[in-house]
Write a protein that holds these residues in place. Sequence first.
Motif, PDB file in Angstrom:
ATOM      1  N   GLY A 115      45.784 107.578 -59.368  1.00  0.00           N
ATOM      2  CA  GLY A 115      46.022 106.368 -60.147  1.00  0.00           C
ATOM      3  C   GLY A 115      47.279 105.639 -59.730  1.00  0.00           C
ATOM      4  O   GLY A 115      47.902 105.937 -58.711  1.00  0.00           O
ATOM      5  N   GLU A 116      47.677 104.669 -60.539  1.00  0.00           N
ATOM      6  CA  GLU A 116      48.814 103.812 -60.230  1.00  0.00           C
ATOM      7  C   GLU A 116      50.117 104.603 -60.148  1.00  0.00           C
ATOM      8  O   GLU A 116      51.006 104.267 -59.352  1.00  0.00           O
ATOM      9  N   ILE A 117      50.248 105.660 -60.942  1.00  0.00           N
ATOM     10  CA  ILE A 117      51.473 106.451 -60.894  1.00  0.00           C
ATOM     11  C   ILE A 117      51.623 107.100 -59.521  1.00  0.00           C
ATOM     12  O   ILE A 117      52.719 107.138 -58.949  1.00  0.00           O
ATOM     13  N   GLY A 118      50.523 107.612 -58.997  1.00  0.00           N
ATOM     14  CA  GLY A 118      50.564 108.204 -57.663  1.00  0.00           C
ATOM     15  C   GLY A 118      50.957 107.203 -56.605  1.00  0.00           C
ATOM     16  O   GLY A 118      51.741 107.509 -55.688  1.00  0.00           O
ATOM     17  N   ILE A 156      51.030 110.555 -47.994  1.00  0.00           N
ATOM     18  CA  ILE A 156      50.367 109.386 -48.562  1.00  0.00           C
ATOM     19  C   ILE A 156      49.012 109.801 -49.105  1.00  0.00           C
ATOM     20  O   ILE A 156      48.309 110.629 -48.508  1.00  0.00           O
ATOM     21  N   SER A 157      48.649 109.238 -50.256  1.00  0.00           N
ATOM     22  CA  SER A 157      47.352 109.511 -50.871  1.00  0.00           C
ATOM     23  C   SER A 157      46.339 108.471 -50.415  1.00  0.00           C
ATOM     24  O   SER A 157      46.716 107.396 -49.934  1.00  0.00           O
ATOM     25  N   PRO A 158      45.052 108.771 -50.540  1.00  0.00           N
ATOM     26  CA  PRO A 158      44.043 107.798 -50.104  1.00  0.00           C
ATOM     27  C   PRO A 158      44.189 106.428 -50.744  1.00  0.00           C
ATOM     28  O   PRO A 158      44.010 105.401 -50.076  1.00  0.00           O
ATOM     29  N   LEU A 159      44.550 106.373 -52.038  1.00  0.00           N
ATOM     30  CA  LEU A 159      44.688 105.074 -52.705  1.00  0.00           C
ATOM     31  C   LEU A 159      45.768 104.215 -52.060  1.00  0.00           C
ATOM     32  O   LEU A 159      45.627 102.997 -51.957  1.00  0.00           O
ATOM     33  N   SER A 160      46.830 104.856 -51.607  1.00  0.00           N
ATOM     34  CA  SER A 160      47.947 104.093 -51.048  1.00  0.00           C
ATOM     35  C   SER A 160      47.646 103.532 -49.671  1.00  0.00           C
ATOM     36  O   SER A 160      48.368 102.653 -49.184  1.00  0.00           O
ATOM     37  N   MET A 161      46.610 104.032 -49.017  1.00  0.00           N
ATOM     38  CA  MET A 161      46.262 103.487 -47.705  1.00  0.00           C
ATOM     39  C   MET A 161      45.885 102.018 -47.792  1.00  0.00           C
ATOM     40  O   MET A 161      46.030 101.271 -46.817  1.00  0.00           O
TER      41      MET A 161
END
Length: 278
Positions: free
Chosen positions: A85-88, A115-120
């Motif tokens: 989520g956004e926190i990550g 890095i997490s997948p969402l941040s890519m």
Amino acid sequence: MEKLIQFPNMLSSIGDGAGRLEARARVRFNVAQALVQGRVAFHYQPVVRAANTRFPAFYEMLARLRMPNGQLLAAGSFLPMVADGEIGRAIDRLALATALRELARDPGLRLSVNISPLSMGDEEWLALLAAAARGGSGVLGRLIIEITEDAAIGHADQTIDFMNHVRRTGCAFALDDFGAGATGFRHFRDFRFDLVKIDGAFTQGVQRSPDSQVLVECLMTAARHFEMVTVAERVEAPADADWLRARGVDCFQGYLFGRPAARPEMPAEGDKDSRAAG
């Protein structure tokens, strides 16, 4: 030496689904509050060359949450609960901003960030990187971006697009926890990581485990074929380090060579030449 705790009374002995949801919500609230209050920080664990373990090749940045009572919370106790989520994404942005600042401060430093997948696909994360690239300071040539095997394989097309885009800035890439997930060797060929970090489940105790030895040698053969630097994670025993070194592992990471610390522990001023050589 850092003293870490698990999230108190939140992640153990959780019963039904409602209890798990409540626990997750409480963790998310605590982490969000810590971000606002500036209690999320990063510690630095050295990754050393097997041929010269006295000096670090680079440091991995590891997230830490400082509780109001001053105790430190390990990343594994809270990141899995917020990474999707956004926190990550906020933690990933903070990690990158911190890394860029530290790299600019010390031209001899190399750092890796996770890095997490969402941040890519996160515009703010990418904007931070783009600003550093436009600055022309060369810090991105000393930045390594770590992607876990599960994330890479589970989001293969996104990962390849992300790597192709970011690699133009000069960053290197490391495949984290290699061997822990369902390794897809077709994608492994397509990713072309610069480094692979062999999961500690295989390297810890490898000297006395024939099964682990076979698996480590298999993973190393694949990495060598694609000309990737190999890092053995969770190395804690001299016998394991000796076995891994004899098989050609390039770098070690683990308590045997250094625990995470609040600051990168660099050699003394007179050792700079040795540090560069290591």
